[in-house]
Design a protein around this motif. Structure first.
Motif, PDB file in Angstrom:
ATOM      1  N   ALA A 133     -14.307  -7.918  11.681  1.00 56.68           N
ATOM      2  CA  ALA A 133     -13.359  -8.574  11.201  1.00 56.68           C
ATOM      3  C   ALA A 133     -12.651  -9.518  12.522  1.00 56.68           C
ATOM      4  N   LEU A 134     -12.947  -8.889  13.786  1.00 59.63           N
ATOM      5  CA  LEU A 134     -11.873  -9.434  14.747  1.00 59.63           C
ATOM      6  C   LEU A 134     -12.576 -10.626  15.372  1.00 59.63           C
ATOM      7  N   THR A 135     -13.490 -11.257  14.875  1.00 56.95           N
ATOM      8  CA  THR A 135     -13.969 -12.653  15.410  1.00 56.95           C
ATOM      9  C   THR A 135     -13.017 -13.605  15.242  1.00 56.95           C
ATOM     10  N   TYR A 136     -12.061 -13.269  14.451  1.00 60.35           N
ATOM     11  CA  TYR A 136     -10.802 -14.320  14.140  1.00 60.35           C
ATOM     12  C   TYR A 136      -9.640 -14.072  14.777  1.00 60.35           C
ATOM     13  N   ALA A 137      -9.685 -13.192  15.985  1.00 61.62           N
ATOM     14  CA  ALA A 137      -8.265 -12.454  16.683  1.00 61.62           C
ATOM     15  C   ALA A 137      -8.173 -13.933  17.651  1.00 61.62           C
ATOM     16  N   LYS A 138      -6.754 -14.475  17.489  1.00 66.42           N
ATOM     17  CA  LYS A 138      -6.306 -15.571  18.199  1.00 66.42           C
ATOM     18  C   LYS A 138      -6.100 -14.737  19.660  1.00 66.42           C
ATOM     19  N   ASP A 139      -5.459 -13.947  19.684  1.00 70.72           N
ATOM     20  CA  ASP A 139      -5.115 -13.177  21.033  1.00 70.72           C
ATOM     21  C   ASP A 139      -5.437 -11.546  20.849  1.00 70.72           C
ATOM     22  N   LEU A 140      -6.797 -11.254  21.353  1.00 73.51           N
ATOM     23  CA  LEU A 140      -7.303 -10.179  21.416  1.00 73.51           C
ATOM     24  C   LEU A 140      -6.499  -9.043  21.985  1.00 73.51           C
ATOM     25  N   PRO A 141      -6.100  -9.188  23.034  1.00 74.06           N
ATOM     26  CA  PRO A 141      -5.092  -8.035  23.982  1.00 74.06           C
ATOM     27  C   PRO A 141      -3.790  -7.714  22.956  1.00 74.06           C
ATOM     28  N   ALA A 142      -3.306  -8.718  22.587  1.00 75.52           N
ATOM     29  CA  ALA A 142      -2.047  -8.707  21.571  1.00 75.52           C
ATOM     30  C   ALA A 142      -2.413  -7.847  20.512  1.00 75.52           C
ATOM     31  N   GLY A 192     -19.972 -16.296   9.227  1.00 74.65           N
ATOM     32  CA  GLY A 192     -18.600 -16.504   9.329  1.00 74.65           C
ATOM     33  C   GLY A 192     -18.045 -16.391  10.615  1.00 74.65           C
ATOM     34  N   ALA A 193     -18.846 -16.105  11.608  1.00 73.33           N
ATOM     35  CA  ALA A 193     -18.010 -15.771  12.881  1.00 73.33           C
ATOM     36  C   ALA A 193     -17.465 -16.982  13.646  1.00 73.33           C
ATOM     37  N   VAL A 194     -16.528 -16.893  14.606  1.00 74.28           N
ATOM     38  CA  VAL A 194     -15.959 -17.854  15.319  1.00 74.28           C
ATOM     39  C   VAL A 194     -16.090 -17.342  16.762  1.00 74.28           C
ATOM     40  N   LYS A 195     -15.533 -16.475  17.362  1.00 75.84           N
ATOM     41  CA  LYS A 195     -15.759 -15.937  18.563  1.00 75.84           C
ATOM     42  C   LYS A 195     -16.851 -15.064  18.939  1.00 75.84           C
ATOM     43  N   THR A 196     -17.642 -15.211  19.917  1.00 74.41           N
ATOM     44  CA  THR A 196     -18.910 -14.515  20.248  1.00 74.41           C
ATOM     45  C   THR A 196     -18.635 -13.752  21.796  1.00 74.41           C
ATOM     46  N   PRO A 197     -17.744 -12.730  21.692  1.00 72.94           N
ATOM     47  CA  PRO A 197     -17.862 -11.928  22.821  1.00 72.94           C
ATOM     48  C   PRO A 197     -18.820 -10.946  23.218  1.00 72.94           C
ATOM     49  N   SER A 198     -18.758 -10.621  24.540  1.00 74.13           N
ATOM     50  CA  SER A 198     -19.735  -9.533  24.879  1.00 74.13           C
ATOM     51  C   SER A 198     -19.009  -8.175  24.633  1.00 74.13           C
ATOM     52  N   PRO A 199     -19.769  -7.269  24.392  1.00 74.05           N
ATOM     53  CA  PRO A 199     -19.031  -5.587  24.389  1.00 74.05           C
ATOM     54  C   PRO A 199     -18.043  -5.422  25.499  1.00 74.05           C
ATOM     55  N   GLU A 200     -18.500  -5.867  26.736  1.00 77.31           N
ATOM     56  CA  GLU A 200     -17.556  -5.536  27.935  1.00 77.31           C
ATOM     57  C   GLU A 200     -16.290  -6.474  27.737  1.00 77.31           C
ATOM     58  N   GLU A 201     -15.948  -7.357  27.184  1.00 72.63           N
ATOM     59  CA  GLU A 201     -14.893  -8.068  26.906  1.00 72.63           C
ATOM     60  C   GLU A 201     -13.957  -7.027  26.067  1.00 72.63           C
ATOM     61  N   TYR A 202     -14.513  -6.356  25.072  1.00 72.90           N
ATOM     62  CA  TYR A 202     -13.579  -5.649  24.143  1.00 72.90           C
ATOM     63  C   TYR A 202     -13.418  -4.193  24.801  1.00 72.90           C
ATOM     64  N   THR A 203     -14.224  -3.833  25.329  1.00 68.53           N
ATOM     65  CA  THR A 203     -14.007  -2.442  26.261  1.00 68.53           C
ATOM     66  C   THR A 203     -12.832  -2.499  27.157  1.00 68.53           C
ATOM     67  N   GLU A 204     -12.933  -3.657  27.856  1.00 65.65           N
ATOM     68  CA  GLU A 204     -11.934  -4.044  28.985  1.00 65.65           C
ATOM     69  C   GLU A 204     -10.541  -4.156  28.220  1.00 65.65           C
ATOM     70  N   ALA A 205     -10.461  -5.051  27.265  1.00 60.33           N
ATOM     71  CA  ALA A 205      -9.458  -5.346  26.530  1.00 60.33           C
ATOM     72  C   ALA A 205      -8.571  -4.042  25.882  1.00 60.33           C
ATOM     73  N   LEU A 206      -9.624  -3.004  25.499  1.00 60.53           N
ATOM     74  CA  LEU A 206      -9.178  -1.706  24.623  1.00 60.53           C
ATOM     75  C   LEU A 206      -8.382  -0.839  25.833  1.00 60.53           C
ATOM     76  N   GLU A 207      -9.075  -0.828  26.876  1.00 67.23           N
ATOM     77  CA  GLU A 207      -8.575   0.011  28.160  1.00 67.23           C
ATOM     78  C   GLU A 207      -7.089  -0.660  28.787  1.00 67.23           C
ATOM     79  N   GLY A 208      -7.098  -2.178  28.645  1.00 67.00           N
ATOM     80  CA  GLY A 208      -5.930  -2.770  29.188  1.00 67.00           C
ATOM     81  C   GLY A 208      -4.656  -2.456  27.979  1.00 67.00           C
ATOM     82  N   ALA A 209      -5.197  -2.312  26.909  1.00 69.91           N
ATOM     83  CA  ALA A 209      -4.086  -1.865  25.705  1.00 69.91           C
ATOM     84  C   ALA A 209      -3.768  -0.533  25.617  1.00 69.91           C
ATOM     85  N   GLY A 210      -4.328   0.230  26.330  1.00 70.11           N
ATOM     86  CA  GLY A 210      -3.985   1.819  26.616  1.00 70.11           C
ATOM     87  C   GLY A 210      -4.729   2.833  25.751  1.00 70.11           C
ATOM     88  N   PHE A 211      -6.084   2.327  25.400  1.00 77.16           N
ATOM     89  CA  PHE A 211      -7.054   3.112  24.782  1.00 77.16           C
ATOM     90  C   PHE A 211      -7.852   3.519  25.610  1.00 77.16           C
TER      91      PHE A 211
END
Length: 298
Positions: free
Chosen positions: A143-152, A197-216
């Motif tokens: 579901a998160l392919t539609y996220a405008k601002d993933l870190p937020a 129905g995908a929009v953004k095509t990230p790598s797993p590393e983009e998500y793990t970095e963003a998760l750690e940046g958000a405090g997870f």
């Protein structure tokens, strides 16, 4: 070809896409509108969905009776219903499309699960409509392919989760074998994005970095398909069904019995399905990469 949601019109296009897809998927084995990780290829699509939702997700979130769980991008609530039924937890689904939420409520009532399920209208890009530290766990399925601002968005997820809560992401990612300079790889990417129905095509590393940046704290990040490491055999099952149904839908659309856009989307599903199989065999991208993360306890 877009890699981001940019305008209110883009958000409405997502709603329109899923309203049509709802009807087509309801007649096949992909009623839950996702191809699951391959847990046991002998079980087929629906059996693998149930197995992954139970052992691959709910058990890993440590949920049970008395726990509150948030399903982000819940669609028609089919996953939420099964998670609540299996675990005994209370599941709240949030989704951008009111028509899907209405179907979720109807299904919850029909299955006697309405006391364990809530469905809330909201666009996660505008903030999650819940108080701080409400939920014991959170999950989303593709579901998160539609996220405008993933870190937020991830910071907002952190906000609504209780300390120690876990969350599971199952999503669409590009893999190291994908070469953006390879024309055939780019063609496969376009066609697979169109069917899922995908929009953004990230790598797993983009998500793990963003998760750690958000405090997870990231507990795991890996391909969730345990039986062979690929989804393509399950994708082929869905493709076979839609290929078989395509001629029927074409005739019904031709004579005005169903809207013409059903025929357009059916053709997209069958053509994109072939590209999905090829891309998965080549390990270019996947829809079954799972990340488990946790909000640290106080």
């Amino acid at each position: 070809d877009k890699e981001a949601i940019e305008t209110p019109g883009d958000a409405q296009n997502i709603i329109n896409y899923y309203q049509v897809l709802n009807h087509l998927c309801a007649i096949g084995e992909v009623e839950k509108m996702y191809i699951p990780p391959a847990m046991d290829l002998k079980l087929g699509i629906f059996g693998n969905q149930l197995l992954w939702e139970e052992k691959g997700m709910a058990d890993k979130l440590d949920i049970g009776p008395g726990k509150k769980v948030l399903d982000v991008g819940c669609g028609r609530g089919r996953i939420a219903q099964h998670v609540a039924s299996y675990s005994g937890a209370h599941v709240t689904g949030v989704n951008i499309d009111k028509s899907q939420l209405a179907l979720g409520r109807e299904f919850a009532q029909a299955t006697g699960m309405d006391s364990k399920l809530d469905f809330v209208h909201g666009n996660y890009n505008d903030g999650l409509p819940f108080p701080n530290e409400t939920f014991d766990a959170l999950y989303h399925v593709q579901a998160l392919t539609y996220a405008k601002d993933l870190p937020a968005l991830l910071r907002d997820m952190h906000r609504v989760l209780k300390p120690g809560a876990k969350m599971s992401f199952l999503d669409w990612f590009k893999l190291p074998a994908y070469n953006p300079d390879n024309p055939h790889h780019k063609k496969l990417l376009r066609e697979v994005k169109a069917v899922i129905g995908a929009v953004k095509t990230p790598s797993p590393e983009e998500y793990t970095e963003a998760l750690e940046g958000a405090g997870f704290k990231v507990l795991s990040s890996k391909e969730a398909s345990e039986d062979g490491g690929h989804q393509w055999q399950l994708v082929s099952q869905a493709e076979f069904f839609f290929e078989s149904a395509k001629s029927i839908v074409e005739i019904l659309a031709k004579y005005g019995i169903i809207p013409k856009h059903f025929d357009v989307l059916m053709k997209r599903l069958t053509e994109g399905g072939q590209s999905f199989v090829e891309a998965d065999k080549l390990s270019l991208f996947t829809t079954s990469w799972q990340i488990i993360a946790q909000k640290p306890a106080k």
